[in-house]
Design a protein around this motif. Sequence first.
Motif, PDB file in Angstrom:
ATOM      1  N   ILE A  24       0.872  -1.058   0.119  1.00 29.34           N
ATOM      2  CA  ILE A  24      -0.087   0.075  -0.016  1.00 29.34           C
ATOM      3  C   ILE A  24       0.806   1.428  -0.070  1.00 29.34           C
ATOM      4  O   ILE A  24       0.868   2.021  -0.911  1.00 29.34           O
ATOM      5  CB  ILE A  24      -0.996   0.043   1.111  1.00 29.34           C
ATOM      6  CG1 ILE A  24      -1.703  -1.304   0.988  1.00 29.34           C
ATOM      7  CG2 ILE A  24      -1.626   1.209   1.413  1.00 29.34           C
ATOM      8  CD1 ILE A  24      -2.544  -1.377   2.280  1.00 29.34           C
ATOM      9  N   SER A  49      -9.923   7.971  -3.555  1.00 27.16           N
ATOM     10  CA  SER A  49      -8.577   8.174  -2.815  1.00 27.16           C
ATOM     11  C   SER A  49      -7.792   7.079  -3.198  1.00 27.16           C
ATOM     12  O   SER A  49      -8.347   5.796  -3.856  1.00 27.16           O
ATOM     13  CB  SER A  49      -8.860   8.171  -1.380  1.00 27.16           C
ATOM     14  OG  SER A  49      -9.347   6.977  -0.870  1.00 27.16           O
ATOM     15  N   LYS A  50      -6.464   6.879  -2.899  1.00 26.98           N
ATOM     16  CA  LYS A  50      -5.762   5.743  -2.826  1.00 26.98           C
ATOM     17  C   LYS A  50      -6.207   4.399  -1.975  1.00 26.98           C
ATOM     18  O   LYS A  50      -6.414   3.387  -2.350  1.00 26.98           O
ATOM     19  CB  LYS A  50      -4.359   6.002  -2.423  1.00 26.98           C
ATOM     20  CG  LYS A  50      -3.240   4.904  -2.720  1.00 26.98           C
ATOM     21  CD  LYS A  50      -1.704   5.329  -2.385  1.00 26.98           C
ATOM     22  CE  LYS A  50      -1.003   4.137  -1.769  1.00 26.98           C
ATOM     23  NZ  LYS A  50       0.407   4.711  -1.361  1.00 26.98           N
ATOM     24  N   GLU A  51      -6.956   4.983  -0.715  1.00 25.90           N
ATOM     25  CA  GLU A  51      -7.434   3.855   0.165  1.00 25.90           C
ATOM     26  C   GLU A  51      -8.679   3.204  -0.360  1.00 25.90           C
ATOM     27  O   GLU A  51      -8.915   2.141  -0.432  1.00 25.90           O
ATOM     28  CB  GLU A  51      -7.668   4.657   1.424  1.00 25.90           C
ATOM     29  CG  GLU A  51      -8.298   3.789   2.610  1.00 25.90           C
ATOM     30  CD  GLU A  51      -8.669   4.469   3.667  1.00 25.90           C
ATOM     31  OE1 GLU A  51      -9.359   3.609   4.497  1.00 25.90           O
ATOM     32  OE2 GLU A  51      -8.223   5.412   4.010  1.00 25.90           O
ATOM     33  N   ALA A  52      -9.488   4.274  -1.093  1.00 24.81           N
ATOM     34  CA  ALA A  52     -10.636   3.554  -1.798  1.00 24.81           C
ATOM     35  C   ALA A  52     -10.443   2.457  -2.883  1.00 24.81           C
ATOM     36  O   ALA A  52     -10.627   1.343  -2.664  1.00 24.81           O
ATOM     37  CB  ALA A  52     -11.499   4.697  -2.364  1.00 24.81           C
ATOM     38  N   CYS A  54      -7.421   0.883  -2.996  1.00 25.22           N
ATOM     39  CA  CYS A  54      -6.894  -0.322  -2.093  1.00 25.22           C
ATOM     40  C   CYS A  54      -7.862  -1.276  -1.504  1.00 25.22           C
ATOM     41  O   CYS A  54      -7.761  -2.398  -1.816  1.00 25.22           O
ATOM     42  CB  CYS A  54      -6.059   0.122  -0.802  1.00 25.22           C
ATOM     43  SG  CYS A  54      -4.468   0.493  -1.374  1.00 25.22           S
ATOM     44  N   LEU A  55      -8.881  -0.716  -1.051  1.00 21.95           N
ATOM     45  CA  LEU A  55     -10.078  -1.613  -0.615  1.00 21.95           C
ATOM     46  C   LEU A  55     -10.580  -2.406  -1.699  1.00 21.95           C
ATOM     47  O   LEU A  55     -10.811  -3.785  -1.583  1.00 21.95           O
ATOM     48  CB  LEU A  55     -11.122  -0.767   0.118  1.00 21.95           C
ATOM     49  CG  LEU A  55     -10.715  -0.266   1.384  1.00 21.95           C
ATOM     50  CD1 LEU A  55     -11.874   0.874   1.753  1.00 21.95           C
ATOM     51  CD2 LEU A  55     -10.504  -1.124   2.388  1.00 21.95           C
ATOM     52  N   ALA A 111      -1.333  -3.085   6.859  1.00 20.69           N
ATOM     53  CA  ALA A 111      -2.556  -2.441   7.534  1.00 20.69           C
ATOM     54  C   ALA A 111      -2.989  -2.690   9.186  1.00 20.69           C
ATOM     55  O   ALA A 111      -3.940  -1.885   9.593  1.00 20.69           O
ATOM     56  CB  ALA A 111      -3.908  -2.769   6.688  1.00 20.69           C
ATOM     57  N   THR A 114      -2.329   0.648  10.977  1.00 17.38           N
ATOM     58  CA  THR A 114      -2.212   1.840  10.208  1.00 17.38           C
ATOM     59  C   THR A 114      -3.564   2.212   9.583  1.00 17.38           C
ATOM     60  O   THR A 114      -3.834   3.342   9.010  1.00 17.38           O
ATOM     61  CB  THR A 114      -1.218   1.887   8.917  1.00 17.38           C
ATOM     62  OG1 THR A 114      -1.439   1.080   8.277  1.00 17.38           O
ATOM     63  CG2 THR A 114       0.219   1.990   9.906  1.00 17.38           C
ATOM     64  N   ASN A 115      -4.339   1.082   9.221  1.00 17.39           N
ATOM     65  CA  ASN A 115      -5.503   1.258   8.475  1.00 17.39           C
ATOM     66  C   ASN A 115      -6.670   0.414   8.765  1.00 17.39           C
ATOM     67  O   ASN A 115      -6.760  -0.800   8.614  1.00 17.39           O
ATOM     68  CB  ASN A 115      -5.413   1.042   6.725  1.00 17.39           C
ATOM     69  CG  ASN A 115      -6.489   1.075   5.935  1.00 17.39           C
ATOM     70  OD1 ASN A 115      -7.562   1.241   6.339  1.00 17.39           O
ATOM     71  ND2 ASN A 115      -5.929   1.857   4.730  1.00 17.39           N
ATOM     72  N   MET A 118      -9.055  -1.343   6.335  1.00 19.37           N
ATOM     73  CA  MET A 118      -8.488  -2.600   5.628  1.00 19.37           C
ATOM     74  C   MET A 118      -8.294  -3.673   6.541  1.00 19.37           C
ATOM     75  O   MET A 118      -8.430  -4.825   6.070  1.00 19.37           O
ATOM     76  CB  MET A 118      -6.974  -2.060   4.760  1.00 19.37           C
ATOM     77  CG  MET A 118      -6.249  -3.161   4.272  1.00 19.37           C
ATOM     78  SD  MET A 118      -7.274  -3.875   2.926  1.00 19.37           S
ATOM     79  CE  MET A 118      -6.891  -2.389   1.482  1.00 19.37           C
TER      80      MET A 118
END
Length: 195
Positions: A24, A49-52, A54-55, A111, A114-115, A118
């Motif tokens: 990530i 976003s990058k997070e979206a 990634c999921l 994750a 940190t997430n 995730m």
Amino acid sequence: MTKAERTRQFIIEKAAPIFNQKGIAGTSMSDVMEATKLAKGGVYGNFESKEALCLEVFAYLSKLTQDEITLKVNAVDTAKDKLYVLLDSYAHRVLKENYGGCPILNFGAEADDTNPLMKQKVNEAIIRFKNRFSKIITDGQASGELSEKFDAELFGLKAFTMIEGGILISKVQNNPGHMHTIIALLKKEIDQFIN
């Protein structure tokens, strides 16, 4: 599928091996733009976003692995064969050179602190993986193929942790022999509970 849905799926499929191999934090949206040949607006127009992204990538990789293994497991009849195929398929798939390893291990390790979102998705995948072993065992017990002494929950946990550890060691040491040893040990345990 609409054009927008096809574009979104295209981005996920192109981004998946990058995230699975680089992680990530190690993957930039520029990497995704380069792989897809889309401009920034083309990527961010589909993912906020990058997070979206990634999921979605994790969900895609998990489903891809699950679907491939399900086909193989459903192609055999006995509980023993289903357990063997499950072990072999999972190990073979995640050790492929171009696959980048196990998404549960890769995304989970990164994750866990940190997430939280995730982490939750990875936890759900872990539960599905363990439950698949447990269900095959309980079904095998119900049909009389497997001994009632076979602890389905314990074996599901053991198989998951041993496979994930085997993947880590095999990838770090560039030696798939470690995974083959672990699979052989798990099969030997299964054999002790065949009626």
